[in-house]
Scaffold this active site. Structure first.
Site, mmCIF file in Angstrom:
data_model
loop_
_atom_site.group_PDB
_atom_site.id
_atom_site.type_symbol
_atom_site.label_atom_id
_atom_site.label_comp_id
_atom_site.label_asym_id
_atom_site.label_seq_id
_atom_site.Cartn_x
_atom_site.Cartn_y
_atom_site.Cartn_z
ATOM 1 C CE LYS A 198 -57.989 48.597 40.754
ATOM 2 N NZ LYS A 198 -57.195 47.065 39.254
ATOM 3 N NE ARG A 254 -57.792 45.263 45.678
ATOM 4 C CZ ARG A 254 -56.736 45.476 45.448
ATOM 5 N NH1 ARG A 254 -56.245 46.779 45.329
ATOM 6 N NH2 ARG A 254 -56.056 45.369 44.468
ATOM 7 N NE ARG A 307 -48.080 45.705 37.961
ATOM 8 C CZ ARG A 307 -49.625 45.827 38.493
ATOM 9 N NH1 ARG A 307 -50.378 46.811 37.923
ATOM 10 N NH2 ARG A 307 -49.535 45.377 39.330
ATOM 11 N NE ARG A 323 -47.690 45.342 42.811
ATOM 12 C CZ ARG A 323 -48.956 45.775 42.227
ATOM 13 N NH1 ARG A 323 -49.478 47.088 41.788
ATOM 14 N NH2 ARG A 323 -49.930 45.070 43.077
ATOM 15 N NE ARG A 326 -51.955 41.377 42.817
ATOM 16 C CZ ARG A 326 -51.762 41.963 41.990
ATOM 17 N NH1 ARG A 326 -50.362 41.187 41.107
ATOM 18 N NH2 ARG A 326 -52.334 43.298 41.616
HETATM 19 P P1 AMP Z 1 -53.187 46.648 44.365
HETATM 20 O O1 AMP Z 1 -51.952 47.838 44.115
HETATM 21 O O2 AMP Z 1 -54.700 47.459 44.438
HETATM 22 O O3 AMP Z 1 -52.998 46.159 42.778
HETATM 23 O O4 AMP Z 1 -53.173 46.466 45.394
HETATM 24 C C1 AMP Z 1 -52.225 45.525 45.425
HETATM 25 C C2 AMP Z 1 -52.763 44.743 47.219
HETATM 26 O O5 AMP Z 1 -52.829 45.009 48.284
HETATM 27 C C3 AMP Z 1 -53.503 43.968 47.046
HETATM 28 O O6 AMP Z 1 -53.505 42.157 46.043
HETATM 29 C C4 AMP Z 1 -53.877 43.936 48.750
HETATM 30 O O7 AMP Z 1 -53.435 42.924 48.747
HETATM 31 C C5 AMP Z 1 -54.083 45.162 48.674
HETATM 32 N N1 AMP Z 1 -54.756 46.188 49.008
HETATM 33 C C6 AMP Z 1 -55.390 47.068 48.196
HETATM 34 N N2 AMP Z 1 -56.514 47.587 48.319
HETATM 35 C C7 AMP Z 1 -57.094 46.853 48.884
HETATM 36 C C8 AMP Z 1 -58.413 46.926 49.461
HETATM 37 N N3 AMP Z 1 -58.623 48.096 49.033
HETATM 38 N N4 AMP Z 1 -58.437 46.077 50.684
HETATM 39 C C9 AMP Z 1 -58.126 45.076 50.826
HETATM 40 N N5 AMP Z 1 -56.653 45.149 50.023
HETATM 41 C C10 AMP Z 1 -55.554 45.872 50.102
#
Ligand code: AMP
Length: 219
Positions: free
Chosen positions: A13, A87, A126, A155, A166
């Site tokens: 994404k 989400r 990654r 990360r 996740r």
């Molecule tokens: P990402 O970089 O999109 O993989 O997001 C990393 C982490 O941020 C996720 O595993 C969640 O803990 C938190 N996070 C990101 N976006 C959301 C969302 N829309 N709702 C809840 N938690 C989020």
């Protein structure tokens, strides 16, 4: 253009959103990036979000909704790609109500479909640039030689045990959103496997079919 990139962690994404943003001068709103910045800057939101992110759990809706609404309002609620949001069903409904208030509803939700084993392979390889947030893959998209190695990090939540958590959160709380958007008639599922360029071409094709872009050869 008002669109959402949807899919499991590691679906691509962020990578695809950055490409599309460059090409069409869109705003890229990534909740993951916003939350990581908040953590780095140790803001109240960052302090609240940290433990959830480190555990691979979703951050509570009210925190995430607030930062997204602020970001959307700051850009006039148009010409955006949302990445990693919504989400949960509650987030999706909040977003719909908010955008309807500006008569700027979502136009398309692009779901990047990637199998679990491919996700795990992608995330464990990654790396990210801790200053720019740019993503790399050690085998397929390695960091360029001019980026200082100390800026390239893994990360914390890309460790195998957190990846599993996740993915579980995605399946339980996020994947059901596909039904929600399918009912609204704006869900487009595309194959998210293959090279970055191949996936990008598929995205462009969908946006063209939706009448959201005109490709250069057709102008
Ligand atoms: P990402 O970089 O999109 O993989 O997001 C990393 C982490 O941020 C996720 O595993 C969640 O803990 C938190 N996070 C990101 N976006 C959301 C969302 N829309 N709702 C809840 N938690 C989020």
């Amino acid at each position: 253009m008002r669109l959402v990139f949807f899919g499991p962690p590691g679906a691509g994404k962020g990578t695809q959103a950055r490409l599309l943003k460059e090409r069409f001068h869109l705003h890229h709103i990534s909740t993951g990036d916003l939350l990581r910045t908040a953590i780095r800057e140790n803001t109240p939101v960052g302090q609240q979000a940290r433990a959830y992110i480190e555990a691979g759990e979703l951050v509570p809706d009210d925190i995430v909704n607030r930062i997204v609404m602020e970001a959307l309002e700051a850009i006039g609620c148009d010409n955006f790609i949302l990445d990693g949001y919504p989400r949960t069903i509650f987030q999706a409904k909040t977003l719909d109500t908010f955008l309807e208030g500006f008569s700027k509803p979502l136009q398309v939700v692009i779901s990047l479909e990637v199998r679990d084993e491919v996700i795990v392979a992608r995330l464990s390889r990654r790396r990210v640039n801790k200053l720019t947030g740019e993503n790399y893959h050690l085998d397929f998209n390695p960091p360029p030689p001019d980026v200082p190695p100390e800026l390239i990090i893994q990360r914390e939540d890309d460790r195998p045990e957190v990846i599993r958590q996740r993915l579980e959160a995605y399946k339980k709380r996020t994947e059901p959103l596909k039904v929600y958007y399918r009912k609204k008639g704006i869900l487009r599922e595309i194959n998210g496997e293959g090279t970055i360029e191949e996936v990008f071409e598929r995205i462009l094709r969908v946006l063209k079919e939706e009448g959201l872009i005109v490709l250069p050869s057709e102008k």
